[in-house]
Design an enzyme around this catalytic site. Structure first.
Site, mmCIF file in Angstrom:
data_model
loop_
_atom_site.group_PDB
_atom_site.id
_atom_site.type_symbol
_atom_site.label_atom_id
_atom_site.label_comp_id
_atom_site.label_asym_id
_atom_site.label_seq_id
_atom_site.Cartn_x
_atom_site.Cartn_y
_atom_site.Cartn_z
ATOM 1 C CG ASN A 45 -1.708 1.235 1.394
ATOM 2 O OD1 ASN A 45 -1.825 2.023 0.447
ATOM 3 N ND2 ASN A 45 -2.289 1.431 2.571
ATOM 4 C CE LYS B 285 0.098 3.407 4.727
ATOM 5 N NZ LYS B 285 -0.034 3.549 6.148
ATOM 6 C CD GLU C 236 -3.054 5.366 6.770
ATOM 7 O OE1 GLU C 236 -3.033 5.447 5.534
ATOM 8 O OE2 GLU C 236 -2.115 4.872 7.436
ATOM 9 N N GLY D 198 2.167 1.986 10.811
ATOM 10 C CA GLY D 198 3.100 3.109 10.702
ATOM 11 C C GLY D 198 3.760 3.490 12.014
ATOM 12 C CB SER E 242 4.986 -2.009 12.103
ATOM 13 O OG SER E 242 4.519 -0.693 12.378
HETATM 14 C C1 PEP Z 1 -0.841 0.035 6.013
HETATM 15 O O1 PEP Z 1 -0.962 1.238 5.881
HETATM 16 O O2 PEP Z 1 -1.664 -0.721 5.499
HETATM 17 C C2 PEP Z 1 0.307 -0.453 6.779
HETATM 18 C C3 PEP Z 1 0.265 -1.676 7.210
HETATM 19 O O3 PEP Z 1 1.313 0.444 7.020
HETATM 20 P P1 PEP Z 1 2.742 0.105 7.699
HETATM 21 O O4 PEP Z 1 3.248 -1.166 7.088
HETATM 22 O O5 PEP Z 1 3.603 1.288 7.345
HETATM 23 O O6 PEP Z 1 2.502 -0.024 9.157
#
Ligand code: PEP
Length: 252
Positions: free
Chosen positions: A9, A11, A99, A175, A215
């Site tokens: 993703n 984003k 989000e 995140g 993460s």
């Molecule tokens: C996400 O936004 O779907 C996500 C899992 O972000 P991150 O891996 O940065 O925690």
């Protein structure tokens, strides 16, 4: 056991040129892996989808969007329809990311409308669910996620469920650099699978891929992906670095 899916993703990151470069690098890396033990999906920003779709044309790497409108067409300023995503080469669409729930007030009801529209038009939804830190501390996380599953998949037929992927993404792990432990993730995946089996046959419930997100990185991927009931990962930050993303794919 389901074949794993590793989804990136991206984003609101990278312009079109940067996105095409990353898509090309990921596609080349996946080809070099020869027989990767996972399907691979990237989800760039809307603006980059068409160019990335062209870049991935002869690649096993699949394309997805990060959101979709619940309507087909018309006076919905700023929105993007399922038909537009399909024409750009998308096969998947992320729906209900935390989000979007947090910043754009998406509810289980909106998520459900989007899931149904995507399925009706031939896109495969990756429906995101997950509890906040407060909900985990209050020990109501199963109730919250259970409701997200049943409400989000309301009126989705058993046939359609074959095209649905679930991403369990505890909000406190997105995140933040604090991932759920493999046991926490595994327990929730088993819980989600039980919830699914209340909506369809156990065979269909078993076949729905449940990804973990929050993460995931090149260092922790192996341990998380090896945990029981985890069919892959939805990766945010680490999917923006080709090397890290390829390491996660290789960890399957
Ligand atoms: C996400 O936004 O779907 C996500 C899992 O972000 P991150 O891996 O940065 O925690």
């Amino acid at each position: 056991m389901n074949r794993k899916l590793i989804a990136g993703n991206w984003k609101m990151n990278l312009n079109v040129k940067e996105s095409v470069h990353l898509a090309k690098t990921v596609a080349a890396g996946v080809s070099n892996l020869k027989d990767p033990n996972a399907d691979v999906l990237i989800c760039p920003a809307f603006l980059s989808l068409e160019q990335c779709g062209k870049t991935l044309k002869d690649s096993p790497v699949m394309l997805g969007a990060q959101d979709v409108c619940a309507n087909d067409e018309g006076a919905y300023t700023g929105e993007i329809s399922s038909a537009m995503l399909l024409s750009a080469g998308c096969e998947f669409v992320i729906i209900g990311h935390s989000e979007r729930r947090k910043y754009y007030c998406e509810t289980n009801e909106t998520v459900n409308l989007k899931v149904k529209k995507a399925l009706e038009r031939g896109l495969k939804p990756v429906m995101c669910v997950g509890e906040t830190l407060q909900e985990r501390q209050d020990e109501i996380f199963e109730a919250i996620v259970g409701e997200q599953i049943t409400e989000g998949l309301k009126e989705v037929s058993e046939d359609q469920l074959n095209f649905v992927t679930i991403a369990y993404e505890p909000v406190w792990a997105i995140g933040t650099g604090v991932n759920a432990t493999p046991k926490q993730a595994s327990d929730m995946h088993l819980f989600i699978r039980r919830k699914l089996s209340q909506l369809c046959s156990s065979g269909t419930a078993e076949a729905v891929r449940i990804l973990y997100g929050g993460s995931v990185n090149a260092k922790n991927a192996k341990e998380i992906l090896a945990a029981k009931g985890i069919d892959g990962a939805l990766v945010g930050g680490a999917s923006l670095k080709a090397e890290d993303f390829l390491t996660i794919i290789s960890a399957c």
